[in-house]
Write a protein that holds these residues in place. Sequence first.
Motif, PDB file in Angstrom:
ATOM      1  N   GLN A  56      22.116  38.885  61.282  1.00 45.84           N
ATOM      2  CA  GLN A  56      22.407  37.772  60.374  1.00 45.84           C
ATOM      3  C   GLN A  56      21.701  37.971  59.039  1.00 45.84           C
ATOM      4  N   THR A  57      20.467  38.450  59.070  1.00 43.76           N
ATOM      5  CA  THR A  57      19.729  38.722  57.836  1.00 43.76           C
ATOM      6  C   THR A  57      20.428  39.809  57.026  1.00 43.76           C
ATOM      7  N   ASN A  58      20.834  40.887  57.696  1.00 44.50           N
ATOM      8  CA  ASN A  58      21.564  41.968  57.005  1.00 44.50           C
ATOM      9  C   ASN A  58      22.874  41.452  56.432  1.00 44.50           C
ATOM     10  N   ARG A  59      23.570  40.625  57.204  1.00 44.95           N
ATOM     11  CA  ARG A  59      24.847  40.066  56.746  1.00 44.95           C
ATOM     12  C   ARG A  59      24.644  39.193  55.511  1.00 44.95           C
ATOM     13  N   ASN A  60      23.606  38.369  55.529  1.00 42.08           N
ATOM     14  CA  ASN A  60      23.313  37.519  54.368  1.00 42.08           C
ATOM     15  C   ASN A  60      22.991  38.362  53.139  1.00 42.08           C
ATOM     16  N   GLU A  61      22.221  39.444  53.322  1.00 39.71           N
ATOM     17  CA  GLU A  61      21.898  40.319  52.191  1.00 39.71           C
ATOM     18  C   GLU A  61      23.160  40.966  51.635  1.00 39.71           C
ATOM     19  N   LYS A  62      24.040  41.436  52.515  1.00 36.86           N
ATOM     20  CA  LYS A  62      25.291  42.049  52.067  1.00 36.86           C
ATOM     21  C   LYS A  62      26.181  41.030  51.367  1.00 36.86           C
ATOM     22  N   MET A  63      26.221  39.814  51.880  1.00 38.19           N
ATOM     23  CA  MET A  63      27.026  38.767  51.245  1.00 38.19           C
ATOM     24  C   MET A  63      26.486  38.451  49.852  1.00 38.19           C
ATOM     25  N   ASN A  64      25.170  38.449  49.695  1.00 32.04           N
ATOM     26  CA  ASN A  64      24.575  38.210  48.379  1.00 32.04           C
ATOM     27  C   ASN A  64      24.948  39.327  47.406  1.00 32.04           C
ATOM     28  N   VAL A  65      24.919  40.580  47.876  1.00 29.80           N
ATOM     29  CA  VAL A  65      25.299  41.705  47.028  1.00 29.80           C
ATOM     30  C   VAL A  65      26.766  41.594  46.632  1.00 29.80           C
ATOM     31  N   ILE A  66      27.627  41.294  47.612  1.00 31.94           N
ATOM     32  CA  ILE A  66      29.067  41.161  47.335  1.00 31.94           C
ATOM     33  C   ILE A  66      29.317  40.006  46.382  1.00 31.94           C
ATOM     34  N   SER A  67      28.634  38.880  46.584  1.00 31.05           N
ATOM     35  CA  SER A  67      28.794  37.731  45.683  1.00 31.05           C
ATOM     36  C   SER A  67      28.387  38.101  44.262  1.00 31.05           C
ATOM     37  N   SER A  68      27.297  38.833  44.127  1.00 36.46           N
ATOM     38  CA  SER A  68      26.850  39.262  42.796  1.00 36.46           C
ATOM     39  C   SER A  68      27.892  40.163  42.148  1.00 36.46           C
ATOM     40  N   LYS A  69      28.469  41.088  42.900  1.00 31.12           N
ATOM     41  CA  LYS A  69      29.491  41.980  42.363  1.00 31.12           C
ATOM     42  C   LYS A  69      30.737  41.205  41.951  1.00 31.12           C
ATOM     43  N   ILE A  70      31.133  40.218  42.766  1.00 28.28           N
ATOM     44  CA  ILE A  70      32.310  39.405  42.425  1.00 28.28           C
ATOM     45  C   ILE A  70      32.055  38.622  41.145  1.00 28.28           C
ATOM     46  N   ILE A  71      30.862  38.058  41.001  1.00 28.20           N
ATOM     47  CA  ILE A  71      30.536  37.290  39.795  1.00 28.20           C
ATOM     48  C   ILE A  71      30.559  38.213  38.579  1.00 28.20           C
ATOM     49  N   ILE A  72      29.960  39.389  38.684  1.00 29.06           N
ATOM     50  CA  ILE A  72      29.952  40.342  37.561  1.00 29.06           C
ATOM     51  C   ILE A  72      31.376  40.772  37.237  1.00 29.06           C
ATOM     52  N   PHE A  73      32.183  41.087  38.243  1.00 27.69           N
ATOM     53  CA  PHE A  73      33.572  41.484  38.022  1.00 27.69           C
ATOM     54  C   PHE A  73      34.367  40.357  37.351  1.00 27.69           C
ATOM     55  N   SER A  74      34.116  39.119  37.806  1.00 25.42           N
ATOM     56  CA  SER A  74      34.823  37.975  37.210  1.00 25.42           C
ATOM     57  C   SER A  74      34.439  37.804  35.747  1.00 25.42           C
ATOM     58  N   ILE A  75      33.142  37.941  35.453  1.00 29.94           N
ATOM     59  CA  ILE A  75      32.693  37.806  34.056  1.00 29.94           C
ATOM     60  C   ILE A  75      33.307  38.910  33.204  1.00 29.94           C
ATOM     61  N   LEU A  76      33.318  40.154  33.696  1.00 25.71           N
ATOM     62  CA  LEU A  76      33.921  41.261  32.954  1.00 25.71           C
ATOM     63  C   LEU A  76      35.418  41.029  32.753  1.00 25.71           C
ATOM     64  N   THR A  77      36.112  40.554  33.784  1.00 23.94           N
ATOM     65  CA  THR A  77      37.555  40.297  33.688  1.00 23.94           C
ATOM     66  C   THR A  77      37.839  39.211  32.658  1.00 23.94           C
ATOM     67  N   ILE A  78      37.062  38.129  32.699  1.00 21.87           N
ATOM     68  CA  ILE A  78      37.261  37.054  31.721  1.00 21.87           C
ATOM     69  C   ILE A  78      36.962  37.559  30.320  1.00 21.87           C
ATOM     70  N   GLY A  79      35.865  38.328  30.186  1.00 20.68           N
ATOM     71  CA  GLY A  79      35.525  38.900  28.871  1.00 20.68           C
ATOM     72  C   GLY A  79      36.645  39.805  28.369  1.00 20.68           C
ATOM     73  N   LEU A  80      37.194  40.661  29.236  1.00 18.34           N
ATOM     74  CA  LEU A  80      38.295  41.554  28.853  1.00 18.34           C
ATOM     75  C   LEU A  80      39.530  40.746  28.469  1.00 18.34           C
ATOM     76  N   MET A  81      39.813  39.692  29.217  1.00 16.29           N
ATOM     77  CA  MET A  81      40.975  38.841  28.889  1.00 16.29           C
ATOM     78  C   MET A  81      40.797  38.176  27.524  1.00 16.29           C
ATOM     79  N   ILE A  82      39.550  37.750  27.231  1.00 20.58           N
ATOM     80  CA  ILE A  82      39.287  37.134  25.924  1.00 20.58           C
ATOM     81  C   ILE A  82      39.485  38.158  24.820  1.00 20.58           C
ATOM     82  N   VAL A  83      38.942  39.376  25.024  1.00 25.39           N
ATOM     83  CA  VAL A  83      39.087  40.427  24.014  1.00 25.39           C
ATOM     84  C   VAL A  83      40.567  40.755  23.810  1.00 25.39           C
ATOM     85  N   VAL A  84      41.310  40.924  24.912  1.00 20.56           N
ATOM     86  CA  VAL A  84      42.748  41.244  24.805  1.00 20.56           C
ATOM     87  C   VAL A  84      43.496  40.102  24.123  1.00 20.56           C
TER      88      VAL A  84
END
Length: 187
Positions: free
Chosen positions: A141-169
Amino acid sequence: MLFFLICLANAVDLRFKLPARQIRCFGDRLQEKEMIQGFVEGESADYSLKITDTGVNKQLLYTYHELTQKFTQLFNETTQIQICIHNLAHYQMNIQFFYEQGIQAELASMEDLKEVEKQVKQYNNTLQHLKSAQLDLVQLQTNRNEKMNVISSKIIIFSILTIGLMIVVTIGFTIKAAKVMKLKKSY
């Protein structure tokens, strides 16, 4: 199984003062298949309790540095015992000594007792496996929570980059569309 027929013949409940560094002993004669039980309690844990089978000159119990010291012993043969309380402290201590003798017992066969012992060992092993499995689940469960935190961070970064790219485009297309509109107006 172990069945006890309880027939109390003797019970002793003494309270006495034991001088510093002194020993007080009590003796008793026990019959075949007779049990003793009791406890010793001092003001502090600075005393020892020793029970000896004087019939075969064998020490059965020796405990020390416990506030309350309990004992239970079954004797298969007629014998003589000695119970000694030793004040290990450098001061006088109040002691309570409770002792029951004369409890008759009928025992099951050794095979029955071995079967019970085997079952207890199996339950112990099962309990150890359950504890181990529980620790494994907590780790998973601890490992799963750590992996979920990493995945959540990647999704947030990807979302911010996607929104930024959409704004630039969008800004880029808006600027280009404005230039095209200016060119059309100039014709």
